[in-house]
Design a protein around this motif. Sequence first.
Motif: not given
Length: 170
Positions: A96-98, A102-106
């Motif tokens: 879940p942290l990954l 990835l959502v925050l990076l996108a």
Amino acid sequence: MEHLFFGYFAGVIALTAVFVVAFRNPIYSALSLLIMFFHVAGLYVTLHAEFLAAVQVIVYAGAILVLYLFVVMLLNLHRDDRYHSQWRAAAFVGGPLLIEFLVLLAGSLSAPPAALPRIDMETGDNTLAIGETLFSTYLFPFEVASLILLVAMIGAIVLAKREVPETPAL
């Protein structure tokens, strides 16, 4: 060009931070920590905080890492295999942290870049400003941190003294 340097430093910092906890040998973990400290100093240089970069190299890469290695050698730590068999628990927490990363990076890549605030360098040297702030506003926390380090050093000496057999006086 600044984004390229930031991406390089951030990528190496993230990778070596994972290596610090992933390596079974504590010496390899300490060497990964050394690489991470130097790249954090590189990030400080890209932010035009040369004093903080120098302090990062001298204090963390120099003194703190030597202290870590001293403790590893003093305690004679060996590989501990009991913690490296918990891959399911690590995947349960890390998955879940990954996904969140990835959502925050996108989201940050799709948003327009924000303008960075400009720092007025006419007011003086940043080393002078850090020194004045440290020894006026943050004097009490600075002294408390030094006392905590003193207590930790005394504790390490007491623990090391227990392990050393006493020699008879001549």
